[in-house]
Design an enzyme around this catalytic site. Structure first.
Site, PDB file in Angstrom:
ATOM      1  N   TRP A  44      -1.056   3.769  -3.252  1.00 53.37           N
ATOM      2  CA  TRP A  44      -0.001   2.339  -3.291  1.00 53.37           C
ATOM      3  C   TRP A  44       0.462   2.036  -1.556  1.00 53.37           C
ATOM      4  O   TRP A  44       0.905   1.270  -1.440  1.00 53.37           O
ATOM      5  CB  TRP A  44       1.129   1.808  -4.031  1.00 53.37           C
ATOM      6  CG  TRP A  44       2.427   1.013  -4.202  1.00 53.37           C
ATOM      7  CD1 TRP A  44       3.214   1.156  -3.091  1.00 53.37           C
ATOM      8  CD2 TRP A  44       1.843  -0.281  -3.660  1.00 53.37           C
ATOM      9  NE1 TRP A  44       3.893   0.098  -3.678  1.00 53.37           N
ATOM     10  CE2 TRP A  44       3.180  -0.998  -3.735  1.00 53.37           C
ATOM     11  CE3 TRP A  44       1.006  -0.984  -4.775  1.00 53.37           C
ATOM     12  CZ2 TRP A  44       3.030  -2.666  -4.073  1.00 53.37           C
ATOM     13  CZ3 TRP A  44       0.867  -2.520  -4.981  1.00 53.37           C
ATOM     14  CH2 TRP A  44       2.256  -3.436  -4.917  1.00 53.37           C
ATOM     15  N   ASP A  80      -2.904   2.418  -9.376  1.00 52.62           N
ATOM     16  CA  ASP A  80      -1.529   2.158  -9.059  1.00 52.62           C
ATOM     17  C   ASP A  80      -1.741   0.539  -9.691  1.00 52.62           C
ATOM     18  O   ASP A  80      -2.783   0.252  -9.417  1.00 52.62           O
ATOM     19  CB  ASP A  80      -0.251   1.846  -7.532  1.00 52.62           C
ATOM     20  CG  ASP A  80       1.259   1.731  -7.558  1.00 52.62           C
ATOM     21  OD1 ASP A  80       1.505   0.630  -7.714  1.00 52.62           O
ATOM     22  OD2 ASP A  80       2.059   3.054  -7.886  1.00 52.62           O
ATOM     23  N   ASP A  81      -1.090  -0.763  -8.459  1.00 58.33           N
ATOM     24  CA  ASP A  81      -0.577  -1.857  -9.742  1.00 58.33           C
ATOM     25  C   ASP A  81      -2.258  -2.302  -8.941  1.00 58.33           C
ATOM     26  O   ASP A  81      -2.906  -1.971  -8.158  1.00 58.33           O
ATOM     27  CB  ASP A  81       0.594  -2.656  -8.113  1.00 58.33           C
ATOM     28  CG  ASP A  81       1.009  -3.632  -9.579  1.00 58.33           C
ATOM     29  OD1 ASP A  81       0.347  -4.272 -10.372  1.00 58.33           O
ATOM     30  OD2 ASP A  81       2.391  -4.043  -9.186  1.00 58.33           O
ATOM     31  N   CYS A 130       5.149  -5.351 -10.957  1.00 55.43           N
ATOM     32  CA  CYS A 130       5.776  -5.941  -9.841  1.00 55.43           C
ATOM     33  C   CYS A 130       5.192  -6.810  -8.655  1.00 55.43           C
ATOM     34  O   CYS A 130       5.500  -7.251  -8.210  1.00 55.43           O
ATOM     35  CB  CYS A 130       6.324  -4.594  -8.801  1.00 55.43           C
ATOM     36  SG  CYS A 130       7.113  -3.492  -9.886  1.00 55.43           S
ATOM     37  N   LYS A 156       1.618   5.912 -15.070  1.00 54.37           N
ATOM     38  CA  LYS A 156       3.087   5.703 -14.611  1.00 54.37           C
ATOM     39  C   LYS A 156       3.401   4.549 -15.101  1.00 54.37           C
ATOM     40  O   LYS A 156       2.694   2.744 -14.997  1.00 54.37           O
ATOM     41  CB  LYS A 156       2.964   5.334 -12.525  1.00 54.37           C
ATOM     42  CG  LYS A 156       4.051   4.516 -11.480  1.00 54.37           C
ATOM     43  CD  LYS A 156       3.253   4.928 -10.578  1.00 54.37           C
ATOM     44  CE  LYS A 156       4.330   4.188  -9.645  1.00 54.37           C
ATOM     45  NZ  LYS A 156       4.023   3.696  -8.165  1.00 54.37           N
ATOM     46  N   ASP A 158       6.150   1.336 -14.827  1.00 54.09           N
ATOM     47  CA  ASP A 158       7.280   1.409 -14.068  1.00 54.09           C
ATOM     48  C   ASP A 158       8.505  -0.464 -14.607  1.00 54.09           C
ATOM     49  O   ASP A 158       7.922  -0.026 -15.892  1.00 54.09           O
ATOM     50  CB  ASP A 158       6.714  -0.266 -12.852  1.00 54.09           C
ATOM     51  CG  ASP A 158       7.081  -0.533 -11.454  1.00 54.09           C
ATOM     52  OD1 ASP A 158       8.393   0.346 -11.442  1.00 54.09           O
ATOM     53  OD2 ASP A 158       5.937   0.167 -10.285  1.00 54.09           O
ATOM     54  N   TRP A 203      13.274   3.677 -10.808  1.00 57.96           N
ATOM     55  CA  TRP A 203      13.731   3.382  -9.922  1.00 57.96           C
ATOM     56  C   TRP A 203      15.161   4.344 -10.034  1.00 57.96           C
ATOM     57  O   TRP A 203      15.848   4.214  -9.199  1.00 57.96           O
ATOM     58  CB  TRP A 203      13.345   2.429  -9.297  1.00 57.96           C
ATOM     59  CG  TRP A 203      12.397   1.712  -9.558  1.00 57.96           C
ATOM     60  CD1 TRP A 203      11.722   1.749  -8.879  1.00 57.96           C
ATOM     61  CD2 TRP A 203      13.260  -0.031  -9.809  1.00 57.96           C
ATOM     62  NE1 TRP A 203      10.822   0.739  -9.417  1.00 57.96           N
ATOM     63  CE2 TRP A 203      11.142   0.114  -9.960  1.00 57.96           C
ATOM     64  CE3 TRP A 203      13.643  -0.468 -10.545  1.00 57.96           C
ATOM     65  CZ2 TRP A 203      10.742  -1.838 -10.534  1.00 57.96           C
ATOM     66  CZ3 TRP A 203      13.429  -2.125 -11.112  1.00 57.96           C
ATOM     67  CH2 TRP A 203      12.156  -2.644 -11.281  1.00 57.96           C
ATOM     68  N   ARG A 220      10.835   8.858 -11.670  1.00 55.34           N
ATOM     69  CA  ARG A 220      11.817   8.058  -9.716  1.00 55.34           C
ATOM     70  C   ARG A 220      13.267   8.206  -9.905  1.00 55.34           C
ATOM     71  O   ARG A 220      13.641   7.960 -11.436  1.00 55.34           O
ATOM     72  CB  ARG A 220      11.384   7.571  -9.634  1.00 55.34           C
ATOM     73  CG  ARG A 220       9.572   7.144  -9.462  1.00 55.34           C
ATOM     74  CD  ARG A 220      10.040   7.865  -7.734  1.00 55.34           C
ATOM     75  NE  ARG A 220       9.958   5.800  -7.134  1.00 55.34           N
ATOM     76  CZ  ARG A 220       9.773   5.142  -7.398  1.00 55.34           C
ATOM     77  NH1 ARG A 220       8.608   5.005  -7.703  1.00 55.34           N
ATOM     78  NH2 ARG A 220      10.794   3.993  -6.484  1.00 55.34           N
ATOM     79  N   ASP A 224      12.229   2.261  -3.672  1.00 58.16           N
ATOM     80  CA  ASP A 224      10.575   2.937  -2.891  1.00 58.16           C
ATOM     81  C   ASP A 224      11.028   3.725  -1.819  1.00 58.16           C
ATOM     82  O   ASP A 224      11.585   3.020  -1.157  1.00 58.16           O
ATOM     83  CB  ASP A 224       9.981   1.538  -3.136  1.00 58.16           C
ATOM     84  CG  ASP A 224       9.307   1.387  -4.224  1.00 58.16           C
ATOM     85  OD1 ASP A 224       9.444   1.578  -5.127  1.00 58.16           O
ATOM     86  OD2 ASP A 224       8.310   0.259  -4.304  1.00 58.16           O
TER      87      ASP A 224
END
Ligand code: GAL
Length: 472
Positions: A44, A80-81, A130, A156, A158, A203, A220, A224
């Site tokens: 990412w 990632d995404d 996201c 991971k 989110d 987050w 996390r 970010d």
């Protein structure tokens, strides 16, 4: 005792944080994974949505091998995404985007496994990721089974497009029951045959560190990370205050590294790496390894600092106040210390400009007055003494390993005995084991005790599977 009462007491004991001395014992996710923080690479920070492909994964896998990062422990290749198609298939399954995974995702995962590496993927607890790709809400069991069938090793998860006061905005920073949807996927993963490390990306919402241990392997603890010093230092400052929640099996995740991305000076990259390492964060490289500068690569390859991060004790460092200094305020503080299985790590970061430091071991938690052997892990300098001193340029960092096991004392006669010559003359009161305090040269656990003990500051013994039976 009445059996119902006993049952009630037992259940409440198990479901509550258990206090044992100064240490909080908390329920852990018992999947055997993440006993030390994860080491690897993620797409990412360097590539955003463009990194969700087989070619990005294979390029990174080859670079981890060719740059010598794999033997240092960087084994996770995490995509990632944006890796899937925009729609699930008619069976409701996630579909790897065929334009990004032309031979299918399974072929890439097999190749990565064949290289002795592990493979990670990204998903989201809400209706969309996201970046707007399909989320797992309502598909948790199905998605966990799919990941397991592919052999995905790291997930991971989110927090975008989850419920927020009845709405589903992209991000929602108000307090919500994020624990419930993170637990849903945790349970779905637990039901699978393939072991999958569970990396929660909420987050830092809802004080995730207070419940993260029971649900996932890392969490996390911030929004970010940005490609600048302000972001790095503010995340580290927050981590210092929640260090006690990191233990083997569950770690505060300070976010993927920005080392190599051009927003940090070389000194700041050293501090970023050193702080993440001593805070026991996962160390997930977030740069394009094709262009990495030698100085950045050398920081990532500092095996002595990686060893601090991977220490089996899994205890995160936190602030301490050296005598004569004022204590921490509301931004990054220079002085950090934390226990290791074979010593103590002291981190010193020039957070407020160039710094001349002089730290007496007497004020370091886990040490105490006496002479110790030390090594500074960026310069490689070694020494022995009652203190460490030096100077750092703005935002630079020194990381010292202080070895308690080979400590020598400044006895009145000036002798410097070594461990092998020590004859214990005093024993702790615990003949059958347990903790206790002994005098200098004392033996933990009582006369003749040979079980696992560990000496900590003030010649106090604690059990820790096979360390020193004498406190020197
Ligand atoms: C954020 C997450 C980032 C990255 C991004 C992808 O929520 O914190 O690390 O995964 O989503 O869209």
């Amino acid at each position: 005792m009445h059996s119902q009462l006993l049952l009630t007491l037992t259940v409440s004991f198990l479901s509550t944080t258990v206090k044992s001395g100064a240490v909080d014992l908390q329920p852990r996710l018992d999947n055997g994974l993440g006993r030390t923080p994860a080491l690897g690479w993620n797409s990412w920070n360097a590539f955003q949505c463009n990194g969700g492909s087989a070619s990005a994964a294979m390029t990174a896998a080859n670079q981890l091998v060719n740059l010598g990062l794999k033997p240092l422990g960087y084994v996770y290749v995490n995509i990632d995404d944006c890796w899937s198609s925009k729609q699930r298939n008619s069976a409701g399954q996630l579909v790897p985007d065929p334009s990004k995974w032309p031979s299918g995702i399974q072929a890439t995962i097999n190749q990565i496994h064949g290289m002795g590496l592990k493979f990670g993927l990204y998903g989201d607890a809400g209706t969309m990721t996201c970046a707007g790709w399909p989320g797992s809400k309502g598909h948790e069991t199905q998605d966990a089974a799919l990941l397991s069938s592919w052999g995905v090793d790291y997930w991971k998860y989110d927090n975008c497009y989850t419920q927020c006061n009845g709405q589903v905005p992209q991000t929602c920073w108000i307090a919500r029951d994020t624990k419930s949807w993170y637990t849903t996927f945790s349970n779905a993963l637990k039901a699978q045959s393939h072991p999958i490390l569970y990396s929660m990306c909420s987050w830092g919402l809802d004080s995730v560190w207070t419940w993260g241990n029971a649900v996932g392997n890392s969490w996390r603890m911030s929004g970010d990370i940005q490609n600048n010093w302000g972001s790095v230092s503010s995340i580290a400052h927050t981590a210092a205050g929640i260090s006690q929640y990191s233990q083997p099996g569950g770690f505060n995740d300070l976010d993927m590294l920005q080392i190599g991305n051009g927003g940090l000076s070389e000194a700041e990259e050293r501090a970023h790496f050193g702080l993440w390492a001593i805070a026991k964060s996962p160390i997930i490289i977030g740069t394009n390894l094709a262009n990495i500068k030698t100085s950045s690569l050398n920081i990532l390859k500092n095996s002595a600092i990686i060893a601090i991060n991977q220490d089996s004790l899994g205890k995160a460092a936190k602030y301490f106040t050296p005598s004569g200094q004022s204590g921490p305020g509301n931004s990054l503080y220079p002085y950090w210390a934390g226990p290791l299985s074979d010593g103590v790590v002291v981190g010193i970061v020039a957070s407020n400009g160039a710094l001349n430091y002089n730290v007496n071991f007497a004020s370091v938690p886990g040490l105490g007055s006496g002479t110790y052997n030390w090594k500074e892990l960026y310069s490689g300098k070694t020494g022995s003494g009652t203190s460490i001193s030096g100077s750092l340029s703005t935002h630079d960092m020194a990381v010292y390993k202080i070895t308690t096991g080979t400590a020598v004392t400044t006895g009145g006669s000036g002798e410097t005995p070594t461990v092998s010559t020590i004859v214990p003359t005093t024993t702790s009161g615990n003949t059958g084991g347990g903790g206790g305090t002994v005098a200098q040269w004392g033996q933990c656990g009582g006369s003749g005790w040979t079980g696992g003990t560990k000496c900590v500051s003030g010649f106090t013994c604690t059990y820790n599977n096979a360390y020193y039976s004498q406190c020197v």
